[in-house]
Design a protein around this motif. Sequence first.
Motif, PDB file in Angstrom:
ATOM      1  N   LEU A  95      50.512  66.896 -22.597  1.00 48.61           N
ATOM      2  CA  LEU A  95      51.709  66.313 -21.973  1.00 48.61           C
ATOM      3  C   LEU A  95      51.588  66.263 -20.446  1.00 48.61           C
ATOM      4  CD1 LEU A  95      54.499  68.030 -24.135  1.00 48.61           C
ATOM      5  CD2 LEU A  95      53.489  65.755 -24.433  1.00 48.61           C
ATOM      6  N   GLY A  96      50.396  65.910 -19.986  1.00 49.86           N
ATOM      7  CA  GLY A  96      50.190  65.770 -18.551  1.00 49.86           C
ATOM      8  C   GLY A  96      49.885  67.060 -17.826  1.00 49.86           C
ATOM      9  N   HIS A  97      49.830  68.172 -18.546  1.00 47.27           N
ATOM     10  CA  HIS A  97      49.524  69.456 -17.930  1.00 47.27           C
ATOM     11  C   HIS A  97      48.225  70.000 -18.517  1.00 47.27           C
ATOM     12  CE1 HIS A  97      53.479  69.748 -15.984  1.00 47.27           C
ATOM     13  NE2 HIS A  97      53.986  69.272 -17.128  1.00 47.27           N
TER      14      HIS A  97
END
Length: 501
Positions: A333-335
């Motif tokens: 999730l983008g992390h």
Amino acid sequence: MTAPIRPRAAEPARPPRTGGRGLLGRPRWFMTLFATDVWERFSFYGMSAILVLYATAPASDGGLGMSNGDAAALYGLYLAAVFVASVPGGWIGDRLLGSCRAVLYGGVLIGLGHVSLAVPEHAFFHPGLLLIAAGTGLLKPNMAGLLSAFYAPRDRAGRDAGFAVFYMSVQISALVAPLVVGAMGETVNWHLGFGLAAFGMALGLLQYVRGSRHFGTVGRAPEHAATPAQRTRVLWGTVAAVAALAIGYGTDAALGTFRIAHVMALTGLLTVLVPVLFFWRLLRNPRLTRPERVRVKTYVWLFLASALFWAMSLQGGSVFSVFARDSTDRAVLGHTVPASWFQSAVPLFVLLTAPLFATLWKRAGDRISTAAKFAIGMVCMGAAFTVMALAAWQATSAAGGRVSPLWLLLAFLLLAAGEVAFAPVGMSAATAVAPATFVSQMVGLFWLAGALGGGIGGNALKTAGDGSPSPAYFLVLALAALATGTALFLARRPLARRLGV
């Protein structure tokens, strides 16, 4: 992994009747020991989760800039030193200090070691590891002995239940610590991560000091106090050993040739010599009967299998960490998930698989021998490294050189299943095979197999070339484990006859 549980020859003191009940209806002395163990294991597993990652991080990122092979060797030999230190640590508690003070002093040494690692100076790193190894070797066997001393000799059910709760505390700490310490160390600052481990140990010591008043007289004095002659002999032996080390390494430093690898080499040598010496002294003891001597000689095969098992299992914190960092897609999730968080997978899977194996062993009874259980554990370990070989092979052709984290999670699941099948059975076998008056020595030998395995496994990656773990590296170890598991299974009947388990 827990330190050896040393049985007592003398009738233990009865638990104090004062102190009332704590949480969960447990006596306050139990909750004191439980809380101390939770925080001590938190500090240990938190520090272990970031140790290799910190050692291999470039100096520009605040790390030590070590090669993958050197860092894996350091990690393995550090754990080996913990296992070796448990032997004199148990003796000190039994014969000199009493288990109560031994736990306290061990905790203080561990705390000082974590504080040393938290100092942002590289000169404090290796002394910090030595302090933690020495303190853990002093604390863990005496913590187990102190817990056991609160139960009457025939209260096996109560004692087993107590140790079962402690085993769960280890897994809970091992599950949570990498998430907390790893996030702080990898994403903020390495030394703040080590500082969190130090804070955890400080909380454990505070809990222990405050709650030790509930112990009564239990553990206050050594159970088998050493005679003045024994104290003198150990003192002079210690002085001689320290003097020899000081002269040897002092000369090395004066000549400008000293390297930390020289200390690591000595640790590795001790992991080989100490078990050999233990077996030699035990087999030469005239008090052993002929059947007992046969059992001890046969146990050598289980000892060697245990060393190989731990050589591979302990790489979960070193080689697997390197693979998680370099070859695993950690984007969610983008992390980016910290590589150290994967160290929580093993305790999670241990908690999930332990009831399954306990049910299997209970239903099978004596139909599954110790050698067969060892074989199951080795096959699970071989399967874990086979999965890693496939993952590493896929990483060579994957975009960006990274593969799905499911590969690593599957390997950790098999690793955990192998540990659950192998470790508790190994401890039980050591006590069952042991001659009547040498149980503690046999338990010590079981954990010295961990020391030998740590020394061997820690140097495996360095021997293979110091780089990132390759498919061939994992495959060779997988084949070794599978071959050992097959041999144990084929030899299970003759081994069972000679061992009696």
